[in-house]
Design an enzyme around this catalytic site. Structure first.
Site, short mmCIF file in Angstrom:
data_model
loop_
_atom_site.label_atom_id
_atom_site.label_comp_id
_atom_site.label_asym_id
_atom_site.label_seq_id
_atom_site.Cartn_x
_atom_site.Cartn_y
_atom_site.Cartn_z
CG ASP A 1 -9.79 15.56 -15.13
OD1 ASP A 1 -9.00 14.77 -15.79
OD2 ASP A 1 -10.77 15.04 -14.30
CE1 TYR B 1 -16.35 11.38 -16.11
CE2 TYR B 1 -16.11 11.21 -13.69
CZ TYR B 1 -16.36 10.82 -14.89
OH TYR B 1 -16.62 9.33 -14.71
NE ARG C 1 -2.87 0.57 3.33
CZ ARG C 1 -2.05 0.59 4.22
NH1 ARG C 1 -1.32 1.69 4.57
NH2 ARG C 1 -2.15 -0.19 5.47
CE LYS D 1 -12.88 7.48 -18.57
NZ LYS D 1 -12.98 8.70 -18.18
#
Ligand code: PLP
Length: 391
Positions: free
Chosen positions: A169, A97, A45, A194
């Site tokens: 973004d 978004y 982690r 994406k």
């Protein structure tokens, strides 16, 4: 292809084995030489060699001091908001978004973080809305699905003047077209689902920070809240990065030709594509996106009816009907009934998401093939009877 050359150069062969491709370190923990003495990794982690390889690459291609990879784009969005505290304000692009809007509205509002929205494609609106209470200015450029363009460099100066940090973004442009940190941004967010992943097979996100201090804070949040990207998915993104420039440039080239075809088509009312000179901020896009205009196009029909848009989508053969974008395959969607379904109609219309708006994500395909597909879809849309659409 300088982008790709630089990137490939960054990936060192594995020192122990000589393996050319980075190994997938599928391990949760690491054996320590003595308590607290390790090789920079103690628990996956906190740090994992495959994820670190990806993060170092992302920091390099976006010109940041450091990067953190997350289990989704929204986890990356969430990590940046978590740098704030109760009472802080965000000024965001009005076309933000939907998932970011949902987090702002349903998660962070009740924790006392207020978000105001403004049309950031008009820099004077940003100037009017900024004050000392704003801690983050939140941009997307181009936006989804109306492809609005905002001037990153100009807004960076305005944000700095009031002591706010600028978040961009950069999902729609990808690091190939646009490097917001170079233009003055403090944080870059990617939905790596994406273009970076690029093959529609992984959900992932990233934050790249300009300063070492911010990069360390995001790393702390990544470890403290735990939405890390796993080693397999990190490997898929490293693999995706190898062809990012090739894919993005091919998709942009095809999208440009397709946008010109759509712009000239008699059935279309308006095409949203930053590459068209009719786009209000075409010249800003040209400047800040390295001469490319992206591979997402949206358009509305002259009759602006949902029915016509749905008929058209039904008639497409090459474009698959699906949400998302940035993959090798070309996708089409109807934002009003898919991505923006839960947005109230009046807000949706004001944001330019008309009833007949169709969004296309152009993949790494041949322009002639996609133009022919759209041409036949327009032609057959005229012929289809309403009843056929429902089948
Ligand atoms: C898809 C997307 C996100 C969210 O990313 P996920 O990987 O789906 O969580 C954030 N911002 C933009 C602009 C996106 O297109």
């Amino acid at each position: 292809m300088k982008f790709t050359s630089e990137l490939l150069h960054q990936i060192e062969a594995n020192l122990e084995t000589g393996a050319l491709a980075p190994p997938i370190y599928q391990t949760s923990t690491f054996v320590q030489e003595a308590p607290g003495v390790n090789k920079g990794f103690d628990y996956s982690r906190s740090n994992n060699p495959t994820r670190k390889c990806l993060e170092d690459l992302l920091a390099a291609i976006e010109h940041g001091a450091g990067a953190s990879a997350f289990s989704s784009g929204l986890a990356a969005v969430d990590a940046v908001i978590k740098t704030l505290k109760t009472g802080d304000k965000i000024l965001a692009v009005d076309d933000v978004y939907g998932g970011s809007f949902r987090a702002f509205t349903h998660i962070y509002k009740k924790l006392g973080i207020q978000v105001n929205y403004v049309d950031t494609s008009d820099i004077f609106e940003v100037e009017k809305a900024l004050n000392e209470e704003v801690k983050l200015v939140w941009l997307e450029t181009p936006t989804n699905p109306t492809l609005k363009i905002s001037d990153i460099q100009g807004i960076a100066v305005l944000a700095q003047n009031v002591g706010a940090k600028l978040v961009v973004d950069n999902t729609f442009a990808s690091p190939v077209l646009q490097n917001p940190i170079k233009l003055g941004a403090d944080f870059i967010i990617h939905s790596a689902t994406k273009y970076i992943g690029g093959h529609s097979d992984v959900i992932a996100g990233a934050v790249i920070s300009k300063s070492k201090e911010d990069a360390d804070q995001i790393k702390f949040i990544q470890n403290a809240t735990g939405a890390v990207l796993g080693p397999w998915d990190s490997y898929l993104l490293i693999r995706g990065l190898h062809t990012l420039e090739l894919r993005v440039k091919q998709s942009c080239k095809t999208a440009f030709e397709l946008a010109e075809f759509l712009h000239a088509h008699q059935d279309i009312q308006k095409v949203n594509y930053p590459g068209l000179e009719s786009h209000p901020n075409h010249w800003i896009a040209k400047e800040q996106q390295n001469g490319f205009f992206g591979a997402v196009i949206s358009f509305s029909f002259k009759d602006d009816s949902t029915e016509t848009a749905l008929k058209f989508l039904k008639n497409l053969k090459r474009f698959k009907l699906a949400e998302s974008l940035g993959g090798t395959k070309s996708l089409a969607c109807h934002p009003a009934s898919m991505t923006h379904k839960s947005t109230p109609k009046s807000i949706r219309i004001e944001a330019g998401v008309k009833d007949s708006l169709v969004r296309l994500s152009v993949g790494i395909e041949d322009a002639e093939v996609l133009i022919e597909d759209c041409r036949q879809a327009f032609e057959n849309t005229q012929k289809l009877k309403p009843i056929d659409v429902l089948k």
